[in-house]
Every structure is written in C-alpha cells, then in structure tokens.
Write an enzyme that holds these catalytic residues in place. Structure first.
Site, short mmCIF file in Angstrom:
data_model
loop_
_atom_site.label_atom_id
_atom_site.label_comp_id
_atom_site.label_asym_id
_atom_site.label_seq_id
_atom_site.Cartn_x
_atom_site.Cartn_y
_atom_site.Cartn_z
N LYS A 120 87.90 -18.31 44.03
CA LYS A 120 86.73 -18.66 44.84
C LYS A 120 85.53 -18.94 43.93
CE LYS A 120 88.60 -16.31 48.79
NZ LYS A 120 88.76 -15.11 49.60
N ASP A 180 83.77 -16.71 56.37
CA ASP A 180 85.21 -16.52 56.64
C ASP A 180 85.53 -16.80 58.11
OD1 ASP A 180 86.85 -15.95 54.49
OD2 ASP A 180 86.24 -13.84 54.39
N GLN A 194 86.08 -9.58 50.26
CA GLN A 194 87.51 -9.84 50.07
C GLN A 194 88.33 -8.75 50.78
OE1 GLN A 194 88.87 -12.60 48.55
NE2 GLN A 194 90.79 -11.78 49.32
#
Ligand code: NAP
Length: 283
Positions: free
Chosen positions: A52, A119, A96
């Site tokens: 990322k 997300d 995460q």
C-alpha cells in the site's frame, strides 16, 4: 478463445490515471494523504502494508505510517484514530486487519470517520451502497467491477452468481452487480445444489476461501469466471478458489491467480483515497 482478464495491466492503468490526477491537484496546492495503521507484526499484514505504501509513492499520495506494538490497547488505537479523524490534512485512514484478538474489530471500523473510511467497511458506507447512494465501496469488489468494465464484459441483464457472503467481498460484490443491473444470486456454505446453481451463471464470482474448489463441473460453457481467492499451495505457488487449468478452457473470460483480482484491491484503495480528498476540497 478464452480472454485472460489482466488485472496487472488494468490496475496499472488505474494507478496511472490517479497519478496524473494527483499531480494536477498538487499543482493546485492540494496533497492527498493516507494514514496506514498496523498493530502487531503479522507477516502477511506487513506485506500488504508495504504494498500500500509503495502504491502511494507511485501515485504521489503522502502516506503516514503507524506501526504499533502487538500489546497496543483498544483505547490507544481508538485515540490515534480520533486524532487522525480530526486532522484535516489526512484524507484516508486504514487500519490493517485483522487486529490482535484483544481489540474488537467492529469498534475500530466504526471509529473511523466515514468520510475517511477508504476501505469502505463503515456501516454508513455499507448502508450507502445498499440504498444506491454515494460512498466508499469495499476495494476488492469495486476492483472486480473495473476489471469487467475495462475488459468490455457486459453486466446488464446477465445472470450472476456470487459464491461467498462475507462483509468485505461477497455482500458488497452482489450489491455492486445489482447496481450494474445484473440478476444476482448469492451462494454460501448452506446453499443446496451449488453446482447446478453455478451452471446458471453468465458471470460466476468466486470468494469461498478454498483452494481450487471450483472445477469445470460448476461452470457453464462460455461463462465469465472471476476468482477472488488467494492461497499458497504446497509448492509455495499462488492459486485461487478456482481450478484454473480445468476451468479456463470452458470460459469466455477468466481472471488468473496471481495477476487477476489481487492487484485491483490496492488500485481501488488509492482511488478511494483520491476521492476522499476531492470530496473534502469540493465541499
Ligand atoms: P470468508 O469471510 O471466509 O467467506 C467465505 C464465504 O464462502 C462465506 O460466505 C462462506 O459461507 C462461503 N463458503 C465457504 N465454503 C463454502 C462452500 N463449500 N460452498 C459455498 N460457499 C462456501 O472469505 P472472504 O474474506 O470473503 O475471502 C474469500 C477469498 O478471497 C479468500 O481466499 C481470501 O483470501 C480472498 N480475498 C482476496 C482478496 C484480494 O484482494 N484478491 C481480498 C479479499 C479476500 P458461510 O457464510 O455460510 O460461512
């Protein structure tokens, strides 16, 4: 002939479009910023986080990295999220997953400001998708829509079977296909006659989490097959939920593993990040 859907090429195409956009915004003095938080050092999570950050660098998005120790408490993590929620220079916040067991994942997802939830996991964004409003969409399913569209595969009016009903893949996938006017069926572990059902699909999207589960017996001749699964086999090689060698000759189009759905997830995360900044700067 079978069309191999090239996720590597399409994800790069998207990242290059974003790179140009980010450069234009920079000229106007606007800098996009993503905060990435990792708690503990699970090796798979570390690889995802590294990728990322690399994608941010490529596109020109500033990334802030928070690598917190395994023993970080939920309160400490929530305090950091609150700080980032209030920081106007941060446009996207990503924690995460999975987080260590002593932290309740749901509390973390709900703590992120929905406007920074790149997300697309916050209930506000999930709700927006459900009722057809604007919001952030979970990156893997959003990437699959891009794969289909950019490969000139028609969705409207097609019978689509999605296998899997997880909150991050199966459910949002089904909603997105519905938004694109497919006729959608969701299958799961309690579905009866899975093979027969899959054989009705013009587009079969597989997110089961079981290596090579889907064989040619499940696939209608000439169907489009999208494989979300990702596994390492005994020889340490990547494979999907679909038995590619067995299935591919029977399809009109198929995603390989690796190089299909996988690269799209990060590309769509970057897309969401740039959208988050644009939403702020336009409002
Ligand atoms: P998950 O949360 O484990 O969900 C799996 C789903 O498959 C569940 O809904 C389950 O049904 C269903 N299922 C399991 N066994 C089945 C069977 N025998 N027949 C029919 N349905 C069955 O997994 P996920 O998070 O959605 O991920 C799915 C796969 O995609 C995994 O391999 C994961 O690693 C991969 N993935 C890849 C990416 C990427 O970027 N490429 C991103 C996310 C996930 P129940 O609900 O009834 O249990």
């Amino acid at each position: 002939m079978t069309q191999i859907i090239d996720g590597k090429r399409i994800s790069l195409e998207i990242k290059d479009e974003l790179k140009e956009k980010v450069a234009r915004l920079k000229e106007e003095g606007k800098e996009c910023c993503l905060a990435v938080i990792q708690v503990g050092n699970d090796p798979a999570s570390s690889v995802y986080v590294r990728n990322k950050k690399k994608a941010c660098e490529y596109i020109g998005i500033r990334s802030l990295s928070y690598e917190l120790p395994e023993e970080t408490t939920e309160e400490e993590l929530l305090a950091l999220i609150q700080k980032l929620n209030q920081d106007a220079s941060v446009h996207g916040i990503l924690v995460q997953l999975p987080v260590p067991k002593h932290i309740v994942e749901d509390h973390i997802i709900k703590a992120i400001d929905p406007r920074k939830d790149v997300d697309g996991f916050h209930p506000m964004n999930v709700g927006a998708l459900t009722i057809g409003e604007r919001g952030f969409v979970s990156c893997t399913p959003a990437g699959i829509i891009q794969l289909l569209k950019r490969s000139d595969i028609d969705i409207e009016g097609k019978n689509c079977v999605v296998i899997g009903r997880s909150n991050i893949v199966g459910k949002p996938m089904a909603l997105l296909m519905l938004r694109e006017n497919a006729t959608v069926t969701i299958a799961h572990s309690r579905t009866k006659n899975l093979k027969e059902l899959c054989k009705t699909a013009d587009i079969l999207i597989v997110a089961i989490g079981k290596p090579k589960f889907i064989t040619a017996e499940y696939v209608k001749e000439g169907a489009v097959v999208i494989d979300v699964g990702i596994h390492r086999n005994a020889e340490n090689k990547l494979c999907g939920d679909v038995d590619y060698e067995d299935v591919a000759p029977h399809t009109a189009a198929i995603t390989p593993v690796p190089g299909g759905v996988g690269p799209m997830t990060i590309a769509m995360l970057m897309h969401n990040c740039v959208e988050a900044m644009e939403a702020v700067t336009l409002s």
